[in-house]
Motif scaffolding. Structure first.
Motif, mmCIF file in Angstrom:
data_model
loop_
_atom_site.group_PDB
_atom_site.id
_atom_site.type_symbol
_atom_site.label_atom_id
_atom_site.label_comp_id
_atom_site.label_asym_id
_atom_site.label_seq_id
_atom_site.Cartn_x
_atom_site.Cartn_y
_atom_site.Cartn_z
ATOM 1 N N ARG A 160 39.284 35.516 33.950
ATOM 2 C CA ARG A 160 39.089 36.844 34.703
ATOM 3 C C ARG A 160 39.773 36.899 36.083
ATOM 4 O O ARG A 160 39.697 36.013 36.865
ATOM 5 N N TYR A 161 40.815 37.637 36.316
ATOM 6 C CA TYR A 161 41.518 37.660 37.503
ATOM 7 C C TYR A 161 41.090 39.008 38.130
ATOM 8 O O TYR A 161 40.906 40.211 37.472
ATOM 9 N N SER A 162 41.069 39.101 39.583
ATOM 10 C CA SER A 162 40.407 40.297 40.117
ATOM 11 C C SER A 162 41.541 41.205 40.456
ATOM 12 O O SER A 162 41.161 42.436 40.784
ATOM 13 N N GLY A 163 42.743 40.850 40.865
ATOM 14 C CA GLY A 163 43.784 41.718 41.192
ATOM 15 C C GLY A 163 43.778 41.910 42.688
ATOM 16 O O GLY A 163 44.685 42.653 43.194
ATOM 17 N N HIS A 164 42.794 41.143 43.388
ATOM 18 C CA HIS A 164 43.040 41.385 44.755
ATOM 19 C C HIS A 164 42.768 39.947 45.344
ATOM 20 O O HIS A 164 41.692 39.378 44.859
ATOM 21 N N ARG A 165 43.504 39.571 46.262
ATOM 22 C CA ARG A 165 43.221 38.314 46.768
ATOM 23 C C ARG A 165 41.988 37.897 47.746
ATOM 24 O O ARG A 165 41.531 36.607 47.870
ATOM 25 N N TRP A 166 41.052 38.744 48.026
ATOM 26 C CA TRP A 166 39.809 38.779 48.672
ATOM 27 C C TRP A 166 38.711 38.418 47.764
ATOM 28 O O TRP A 166 37.863 37.843 48.116
ATOM 29 N N PHE A 167 38.993 38.887 46.699
ATOM 30 C CA PHE A 167 37.675 38.756 45.750
ATOM 31 C C PHE A 167 37.902 37.691 44.395
ATOM 32 O O PHE A 167 39.232 37.809 43.934
ATOM 33 N N LYS A 168 36.910 37.243 43.927
ATOM 34 C CA LYS A 168 37.116 36.532 42.682
ATOM 35 C C LYS A 168 36.202 37.083 41.523
ATOM 36 O O LYS A 168 34.904 37.694 42.082
ATOM 37 N N MET A 169 36.550 36.805 40.387
ATOM 38 C CA MET A 169 35.723 37.442 39.194
ATOM 39 C C MET A 169 35.310 36.376 38.154
ATOM 40 O O MET A 169 34.536 36.707 37.444
#
Length: 322
Positions: A160-169
């Motif tokens: 799972r990739y978040s698409g935003h460098r601040w968040f992980k999924m």
């Protein structure tokens, strides 16, 4: 690492023997030992990286003993705790290309091919080099090799990739040193996320790697809006009704384009204060030097995930990794 020339080589297997990380590459053996083990929180202490080009010709008793221990190591995850000190993971993939990364975004935000130029580097020589993104021949999997703690993650199509460098999924990353504040959805009694690949719960979490005023504002909004227990790993259930006042303020922030307009709006008495120690006008003053558009982009990602989670499960759980 430049001498090893990873491109074109096959990573046969990978693992940990006590505090030593090892990787079998073709007929060679790559060893990494940090002074405080792989979970050290200090990135400035010395580490040792050793390349043994041909283990079949190696006469060192230490290397021979290590090879025996590697052969006897059991299957496991490299992020398993140290009560399982001898771990082995089979890989068997050839590295076709390396993407040079300045941060951990290739682990959670974008696959290596999609990493934006701002997160990538030209080569080995940069002092900002943090990790390698690995593209393998004839495989849907990619890899992330940290040069800080030498963890290797094989990222399959289900990653799972978040698409935003601040968040992980990716739930397999919800451990130290990759997570700090974790939000996740569950209809059952919540337990802290497991550290192996069996845990597939939907989660969103942040770490403290991305230090900036904009990231600080997002952290503030999470801390003030979503409750956790005070002790480690104990998740707290936030029901939809309790979080709605927080979402109302988030929607107001998303509707504005600058701090000045937001300040005027949040000075109204209709919005609850953040806490007994703070207020929304104080929040605006504290972070008014942050780039509003960058902060709002991050909040948009957070808001979308939280609102969907609340609709799907009627609430969400939160806990700290301490």
């Amino acid at each position: 690492m430049e001498i090893v020339q990873l491109q074109g080589r096959v990573v046969r297997s990978y693992g940990r023997i006590c505090h030593t990380m090892w990787m079998m590459i073709d007929e060679g053996l790559l060893l990494f030992t940090g002074p405080d083990g792989v979970f050290t929180s200090s990135y400035k202490t010395a580490s040792h990286l050793v390349w043994v080009p041909d283990v079949a010709c190696e006469e060192s008793p230490t290397i021979k003993q290590l090879l025996v221990m590697i052969a006897l190591a059991g299957d496991g995850s490299i992020i398993d705790e140290f009560e399982y000190p001898e771990i082995r993971i089979e890989v068997g993939l050839m590295i076709e290309r390396i993407v040079f990364l300045r941060n951990d975004s290739g682990l959670h935000a974008y696959p290596p091919n999609d990493v934006p130029p701002s997160d990538s580097l030209d080569g080995y020589s940069s002092e900002s080099l943090w990790a390698f993104g690995l593209l393998f021949s004839d495989s849907d999997a990619t890899g992330y090799l940290s040069l800080v703690d030498f963890h290797l993650f094989i990222q399959g199509p289900d990653w799972r990739y978040s698409g935003h460098r601040w968040f992980k999924m990716e739930s397999r990353l919800a451990i130290q040193p990759y997570a700090y504040y974790v939000l996740f959805v569950s209809r059952d009694y919540a337990e802290a996320l497991s550290t192996d690949s069996s845990d597939k719960r939907h989660c969103l979490f942040i770490d403290e790697m991305h230090r900036s005023r904009e990231f600080g504002a997002i952290s503030y909004l999470i801390h003030e809006g979503i409750k956790t227990y005070d002790w480690e790993g104990s998740p707290y259930f936030n029901n939809k009704e309790a979080v709605e006042s927080t979402l109302e303020v988030w929607r107001v922030i998303l509707s504005h384009s600058d701090w000045k307009g937001l300040y005027k709006e949040l000075c109204k008495d209709k919005y609850e204060t953040c806490s007994e120690y703070s207020s929304w006008p104080k929040f605006c003053k504290e972070f008014e030097q942050a780039d509003y558009q960058v902060m709002r982009e991050g909040l948009h990602c957070l808001y979308d995930w939280v609102s969907v989670a609340l609709d799907a499960a009627g609430g969400l759980y939160a806990y700290f990794m301490i």
